[in-house]
Design an enzyme around this catalytic site. Structure first.
Site, PDB file in Angstrom:
ATOM      1  CB  THR A   1      -2.554 -13.881  -6.446  1.00 52.36           C
ATOM      2  OG1 THR A   1      -2.821 -13.364  -7.735  1.00 52.36           O
ATOM      3  CG2 THR A   1      -1.619 -15.042  -6.591  1.00 52.36           C
TER       4      THR A   1
ATOM      5  NE  ARG B   1      -4.340 -11.455 -16.890  1.00 48.65           N
ATOM      6  CZ  ARG B   1      -4.067 -11.521 -15.589  1.00 48.65           C
ATOM      7  NH1 ARG B   1      -4.382 -12.610 -14.910  1.00 48.65           N
ATOM      8  NH2 ARG B   1      -3.478 -10.515 -14.982  1.00 48.65           N
ATOM      9  CB  VAL B   2      -0.731 -15.880 -19.169  1.00 49.56           C
ATOM     10  CG1 VAL B   2       0.270 -16.366 -18.127  1.00 49.56           C
ATOM     11  CG2 VAL B   2      -1.251 -17.054 -19.993  1.00 49.56           C
ATOM     12  N   GLY B   3      -1.385 -14.017 -16.411  1.00 52.16           N
ATOM     13  CA  GLY B   3      -0.869 -12.935 -15.582  1.00 52.16           C
ATOM     14  C   GLY B   3       0.552 -13.189 -15.128  1.00 52.16           C
ATOM     15  CG  ASP B   4       1.889 -11.206 -11.510  1.00 54.52           C
ATOM     16  OD1 ASP B   4       0.653 -11.357 -11.544  1.00 54.52           O
ATOM     17  OD2 ASP B   4       2.506 -10.985 -10.452  1.00 54.52           O
TER      18      ASP B   4
ATOM     19  CB  THR C   1      -1.372 -10.483  -4.829  1.00 51.50           C
ATOM     20  OG1 THR C   1      -2.779 -10.385  -5.115  1.00 51.50           O
ATOM     21  CG2 THR C   1      -1.042  -9.616  -3.627  1.00 51.50           C
ATOM     22  N   GLY C   2      -1.825  -8.675  -7.589  1.00 51.30           N
ATOM     23  CA  GLY C   2      -2.260  -7.390  -8.111  1.00 51.30           C
ATOM     24  C   GLY C   2      -2.486  -7.432  -9.600  1.00 51.30           C
ATOM     25  CB  THR C   3      -2.571  -4.707 -12.105  1.00 49.21           C
ATOM     26  OG1 THR C   3      -3.384  -3.969 -11.192  1.00 49.21           O
ATOM     27  CG2 THR C   3      -3.133  -4.561 -13.514  1.00 49.21           C
ATOM     28  N   GLY C   4      -1.617  -8.111 -12.834  1.00 46.61           N
ATOM     29  CA  GLY C   4      -0.543  -8.943 -13.344  1.00 46.61           C
ATOM     30  C   GLY C   4       0.214  -8.348 -14.506  1.00 46.61           C
TER      31      GLY C   4
END
Length: 349
Positions: free
Chosen positions: A212, A240-243, A263-266
């Site tokens: 991100t 898909r929606v992340g954080d 940033t990372g695994t949402g």
């Protein structure tokens, strides 16, 4: 390309009072006059596990330094923290080296799906958008949502219709696609993986995740702001929606505590409620920023996530923790120097 809206349509959209009243910040210790010594800034360009020996990556370092310097110049000229993070993320969206805007990673169907969010720490005003592929600058759209509508969060086709009505620049989805991202998608498909932007695709496993871009700032008045933008995961399932666009997870700011961009695994950052978890530890428990971020990142790891965050608290402390092999980052502390790092070293590694 959509033009601005007019007449009754514009009046309905642009003059509705805010649903959430402005937060009372009168008790906060802000200076009566601008103080350049308050300026702080941090920027990230994603996290991941690049292969050992991937080198100094001078292009990425130069881009991080350039964007951080531009944001610092704005802050020195008296710009708000909100303006600084907006501009920094917009510049990162225009840089194909990072996973946002041009050069964003691609979903399983080969299409970009872009998310962005912005939060103003002074009153917690915020805007977020998810799943768009036709708006030139997702972060500008998130800010327009915050400032020009009574709502917070838009997604998909309705969001793009709104962006056109607001007169934002519209493009075709192919505008964002680069040859490098197509190559990464094919590598991820062959590996059966969903990967972080900066992962070594030869070593990916199927629980790897994304990268991100984001920025946090404190301005000459002591106000905080955070902004984040992303293309999500390489080879992710469409929709898909992340954080990133989830306020209180991947993006958060409150003048009483801190500004945070993740940033990372949402999925893991959402499950840990990362941004608000940092806020709670600062505002309610009185913890130091480093400890608050470290504890929140431990929760991300417990939910099988990798990545990191950039954060600035109300006292000007900066934290840049991550549990992946790298996090692309730049920051400006009290001495005014722009520092850049990728690996675990604190300055220049």
């Amino acid at each position: 390309m959509g033009g601005p809206i007019h007449g009754a349509q514009a009046a309905n959209l642009l003059t509705i009072p805010r649903i959430i009243p402005r937060m009372n910040t009168s008790s906060l210790p802000f200076p009566s006059s601008p103080d350049p010594g308050l300026i702080r800034f941090a920027l990230h360009g994603g996290a991941g596990d690049p292969p050992p020996g991937s080198g100094a990556q001078p292009e990425q370092r130069a881009a991080l330094h350039r964007v951080a310097s531009a944001a610092q110049a704005l802050l020195r000229d008296g710009a708000s923290a909100l303006d600084a993070v907006t501009r920094a993320v917009e510049l990162m969206e225009d840089c194909p080296l990072f996973n946002a805007g041009i050069g964003a990673v691609l979903s399983r169907d080969g299409q970009p799906e872009l998310d962005a969010a912005i939060v103003n720490g002074a009153d917690r005003a915020c805007g977020a958008v998810t799943g768009i592929s036709r708006v030139r600058s997702p972060i500008r759209f998130a800010r327009a949502i915050m400032e020009r509508t009574p709502h917070v969060f838009f997604g998909g086709a309705g969001a793009e219709q709104l962006a056109a009505e607001l007169g934002l620049e519209m493009v075709e989805p192919g505008f964002f696609i680069t040859a490098e991202r197509l190559h990464q998608l094919e590598a991820a498909r062959r590996a059966g993986a969903i990967t972080l932007d900066h992962d070594d695709h030869a070593f990916c496993d199927d629980d790897a995740a994304f990268g991100t871009v984001g920025a946090v700032a404190r301005d000459v008045h002591g106000h905080l702001a955070a902004a984040t933008s992303t293309g999500g995961l390489t080879n992710k399932l469409p929709g898909r929606v992340g954080d990133t666009p989830v306020i209180g997870a991947g993006t958060f700011a409150d003048d009483r505590s801190a500004a945070v961009s993740c940033t990372g695994t949402g999925e893991s950052f959402i499950r840990s409620g990362f941004g608000h978890a940092v806020h709670a530890r600062l505002a309610w428990c009185g913890w130091e920023l480093d400890r608050a971020c470290a504890e929140a990142l431990d929760s991300v790891a417990q939910y099988h996530g990798r990545g990191g965050c950039i954060a600035i608290d109300s006292r000007g402390n900066i934290a840049l923790p991550f549990n992946s092999r790298s996090m692309y980052r730049a920051w400006v502390e009290a001495d005014g120097l722009v520092r850049v790092a990728i690996g675990p070293g604190g300055d220049g590694a």
